[in-house]
Scaffold this motif. Structure first.
Motif, mmCIF file in Angstrom:
data_model
loop_
_atom_site.group_PDB
_atom_site.id
_atom_site.type_symbol
_atom_site.label_atom_id
_atom_site.label_comp_id
_atom_site.label_asym_id
_atom_site.label_seq_id
_atom_site.Cartn_x
_atom_site.Cartn_y
_atom_site.Cartn_z
ATOM 1 N N LEU A 121 0.879 -1.043 0.088
ATOM 2 C CA LEU A 121 0.119 0.126 -0.135
ATOM 3 C C LEU A 121 0.797 1.181 0.004
ATOM 4 O O LEU A 121 0.380 2.390 -0.350
ATOM 5 C CB LEU A 121 -1.023 -0.022 1.337
ATOM 6 N N GLN A 122 1.919 1.206 0.488
ATOM 7 C CA GLN A 122 3.050 2.139 0.725
ATOM 8 C C GLN A 122 3.002 3.283 -0.608
ATOM 9 O O GLN A 122 2.767 4.503 -0.391
ATOM 10 C CB GLN A 122 4.290 1.852 1.179
ATOM 11 N N PRO A 123 3.190 2.827 -1.851
ATOM 12 C CA PRO A 123 3.378 3.537 -2.869
ATOM 13 C C PRO A 123 2.043 4.572 -3.252
ATOM 14 O O PRO A 123 2.534 5.601 -3.799
ATOM 15 C CB PRO A 123 3.529 2.693 -4.095
ATOM 16 N N VAL A 124 0.916 4.029 -2.618
ATOM 17 C CA VAL A 124 -0.074 4.735 -3.093
ATOM 18 C C VAL A 124 -0.749 5.440 -1.825
ATOM 19 O O VAL A 124 -1.598 6.641 -2.168
ATOM 20 C CB VAL A 124 -1.517 3.880 -3.609
ATOM 21 N N ALA A 125 -0.590 5.093 -0.529
ATOM 22 C CA ALA A 125 -0.974 5.723 0.436
ATOM 23 C C ALA A 125 -1.266 7.461 0.513
ATOM 24 O O ALA A 125 -2.050 7.879 0.959
ATOM 25 C CB ALA A 125 -0.650 4.998 1.751
ATOM 26 N N GLY A 126 0.149 7.648 0.284
ATOM 27 C CA GLY A 126 0.365 9.036 0.316
ATOM 28 C C GLY A 126 -0.760 10.036 -0.812
ATOM 29 O O GLY A 126 -0.845 11.277 -0.459
ATOM 30 N N GLN A 127 -1.260 9.171 -1.622
ATOM 31 C CA GLN A 127 -2.216 9.875 -2.558
ATOM 32 C C GLN A 127 -3.589 10.251 -1.855
ATOM 33 O O GLN A 127 -4.699 10.950 -2.473
ATOM 34 C CB GLN A 127 -2.274 9.348 -3.836
ATOM 35 N N TYR A 128 -3.759 9.595 -0.480
ATOM 36 C CA TYR A 128 -5.168 9.760 -0.065
ATOM 37 C C TYR A 128 -5.135 10.437 1.193
ATOM 38 O O TYR A 128 -3.910 10.398 2.130
ATOM 39 C CB TYR A 128 -5.680 8.254 0.189
ATOM 40 N N ASP A 129 -6.094 11.344 1.624
ATOM 41 C CA ASP A 129 -6.195 11.806 3.054
ATOM 42 C C ASP A 129 -6.502 10.597 3.932
ATOM 43 O O ASP A 129 -6.019 10.919 5.120
ATOM 44 C CB ASP A 129 -7.315 12.725 3.037
ATOM 45 N N TYR A 130 -7.188 9.633 3.634
ATOM 46 C CA TYR A 130 -7.657 8.696 4.448
ATOM 47 C C TYR A 130 -7.652 7.277 3.779
ATOM 48 O O TYR A 130 -8.077 7.164 2.500
ATOM 49 C CB TYR A 130 -9.010 8.571 5.142
ATOM 50 N N VAL A 131 -7.034 6.110 4.444
ATOM 51 C CA VAL A 131 -7.103 4.926 3.813
ATOM 52 C C VAL A 131 -7.689 4.054 4.854
ATOM 53 O O VAL A 131 -7.172 4.170 6.149
ATOM 54 C CB VAL A 131 -5.764 4.188 3.736
ATOM 55 N N LEU A 132 -8.962 3.499 4.669
ATOM 56 C CA LEU A 132 -9.469 2.692 5.801
ATOM 57 C C LEU A 132 -9.406 1.055 5.518
ATOM 58 O O LEU A 132 -9.543 0.958 4.078
ATOM 59 C CB LEU A 132 -11.242 3.143 5.613
ATOM 60 N N ILE A 133 -9.156 0.366 6.161
ATOM 61 C CA ILE A 133 -9.044 -1.051 5.920
ATOM 62 C C ILE A 133 -10.100 -1.907 6.794
ATOM 63 O O ILE A 133 -10.183 -1.917 7.861
ATOM 64 C CB ILE A 133 -7.851 -1.555 6.256
ATOM 65 N N ASP A 134 -11.074 -2.421 5.944
ATOM 66 C CA ASP A 134 -11.901 -3.294 6.606
ATOM 67 C C ASP A 134 -11.603 -4.558 6.962
ATOM 68 O O ASP A 134 -11.121 -5.265 5.914
ATOM 69 C CB ASP A 134 -13.363 -3.228 5.654
ATOM 70 N N CYS A 135 -11.421 -5.036 8.068
ATOM 71 C CA CYS A 135 -10.766 -6.338 8.598
ATOM 72 C C CYS A 135 -11.811 -7.436 8.754
ATOM 73 O O CYS A 135 -13.147 -7.248 9.108
ATOM 74 C CB CYS A 135 -10.038 -6.241 9.969
ATOM 75 N N PRO A 136 -11.429 -8.847 8.478
ATOM 76 C CA PRO A 136 -11.834 -9.890 8.591
ATOM 77 C C PRO A 136 -12.488 -9.985 10.324
ATOM 78 O O PRO A 136 -11.692 -9.587 11.113
ATOM 79 C CB PRO A 136 -11.278 -10.975 8.281
ATOM 80 N N GLN A 137 -13.389 -10.937 10.452
ATOM 81 C CA GLN A 137 -13.664 -11.184 11.853
ATOM 82 C C GLN A 137 -12.773 -12.446 12.291
ATOM 83 O O GLN A 137 -13.434 -13.214 12.796
ATOM 84 C CB GLN A 137 -15.211 -11.596 11.977
ATOM 85 N N SER A 138 -11.524 -12.151 12.454
ATOM 86 C CA SER A 138 -10.580 -13.042 13.159
ATOM 87 C C SER A 138 -9.465 -12.367 13.548
ATOM 88 O O SER A 138 -9.180 -11.155 12.865
ATOM 89 C CB SER A 138 -10.296 -14.244 12.061
ATOM 90 N N LEU A 139 -8.531 -12.993 14.104
ATOM 91 C CA LEU A 139 -7.244 -12.046 14.339
ATOM 92 C C LEU A 139 -6.320 -12.861 13.887
ATOM 93 O O LEU A 139 -4.974 -13.140 14.231
ATOM 94 C CB LEU A 139 -6.773 -12.322 15.971
ATOM 95 N N GLY A 140 -6.438 -13.500 12.363
ATOM 96 C CA GLY A 140 -5.431 -14.241 11.655
ATOM 97 C C GLY A 140 -4.556 -13.230 11.078
ATOM 98 O O GLY A 140 -4.642 -12.184 11.192
#
Ligand code: ADP
Ligand code: MG
Length: 292
Positions: A121-140
């Motif tokens: 994600l690093q190369p694109v993250a700077g193009q956004y004000d917010y990056v939100l990640i929707d996580c699965p329901q596990s701690l895997g």
């Protein structure tokens, strides 16, 4: 170190996580993304859940993906090629589907199995004000990848008598990742979703949640000043209906209580970071004055 803060890219990278299902993670991801986008912030939503609910709810068919989270994690395709427009909601989506389950297994063969997402994600993250990640329901391992990629965790809780049950496992995981893989990681915010306003249970559980996070025994490096969002997301039928129309609440029912609540939450998120940026600036000025 403070100089680093000063020059740092100001994109906010946030994982929305809770290993319990049905607490409002995906609903919050989609509608917070849409609300931030409506105020002209650039937002990327990453669907890291094999269920692909955030993808569907963003108006993208998870069954017809050419590229998605699987390719993000296991191939070297440019990330920008995987990102699509989220219907008309105004944000960008990195879609996901059940291929993420295979990705989680195959990741285990790689040296960077826990940090792959962050690196990709690093190369694109700077193009956004917010990056939100929707996580699965596990701690895997998908969630571990999310935690090692982000700065902040938002934790949605449903005011239910078991709301705090199992939370220590998540907090331990955050703590472990912050020590082993990502020292920027912190639990930044807790929000109450599916809130039944006016009920005694909701009021009681809110009190418990507040007490839990204020209690000093839980205070470790990774959750020193967790913000308890004042905006509560009330249970609202429009929020449950919107995904089947592949729309955010702002397209589906802009005048609903659900839309009001997610607008208020987005405002609170923006001001949380604005006040933090001020604190960082103040610290920076002190450091510069001391250095002079
Ligand atoms: P998670 O991603 O944590 O599993 P979801 O966001 O998918 O949780 O929510 C679980 C279910 O509850 C979904 O059917 C969703 O539409 C519904 N839902 C979520 N938030 C609300 C709300 N505030 N009011 C009514 N229904 C909601
Ligand atoms: Mg979900």
């Amino acid at each position: 170190k403070n100089i680093g803060v000063f020059h740092r890219n100001m994109s906010r990278i946030i994982a929305i996580t809770n290993q319990k299902g049905g607490v409002g993670k995906t609903t919050t991801c989609v509608n917070l993304a849409a609300s931030l986008a409506a105020t002209r912030r650039k937002v990327l939503l990453v669907d890291l859940d094999p269920q692909g609910n955030a993808t569907m709810g963003s108006g993208v068919n998870k069954h017809e993906l050419e590229l998605g989270g699987y390719h993000l994690l296991l191939e070297e395709i440019p990330v920008a090629d995987i990102i699509v427009d989220a219907g008309t909601a105004g944000f960008k989506l990195l879609p996901g589907n059940s291929d993420l389950t295979a990705a989680e297994v195959q990741l285990m063969q790689l040296d960077e199995r826990e940090t792959r997402l962050g690196r990709r994600l690093q190369p694109v993250a700077g193009q956004y004000d917010y990056v939100l990640i929707d996580c699965p329901q596990s701690l895997g391992n998908l969630t571990i990848n999310a935690l090692s990629a982000v700065d902040d965790v938002f934790l949605p809780l449903q005011p239910h008598y078991l709301a705090l049950h199992g939370l220590s496992k998540l907090l331990q995981t955050i703590d472990l990742v912050s020590k082993r893989l990502n020292d920027r990681l912190r639990l930044a915010g807790v929000m109450l979703c599916l809130y039944e306003s006016g009920t005694r249970l909701a009021a009681e559980v809110s009190g418990d949640v507040e007490a839990f996070f204020r209690e000093s025994t839980h205070v470790d490096t990774a959750w020193q000043d967790v913000h308890l969002f004042e905006s509560r997301i009330r249970r609202n039928i429009r929020l449950a209906e919107a995904p089947s129309f592949e729309q955010s609440i702002f397209q589906y029912a802009a005048q609903s209580a659900g839309a009001d609540d997610y607008r208020a939450l987005a405002d609170e998120v923006v001001s949380l970071y604005a006040s933090q940026a001020e604190v960082d600036r103040d610290r920076q000025q002190i450091v510069m004055r001391q250095a002079a």
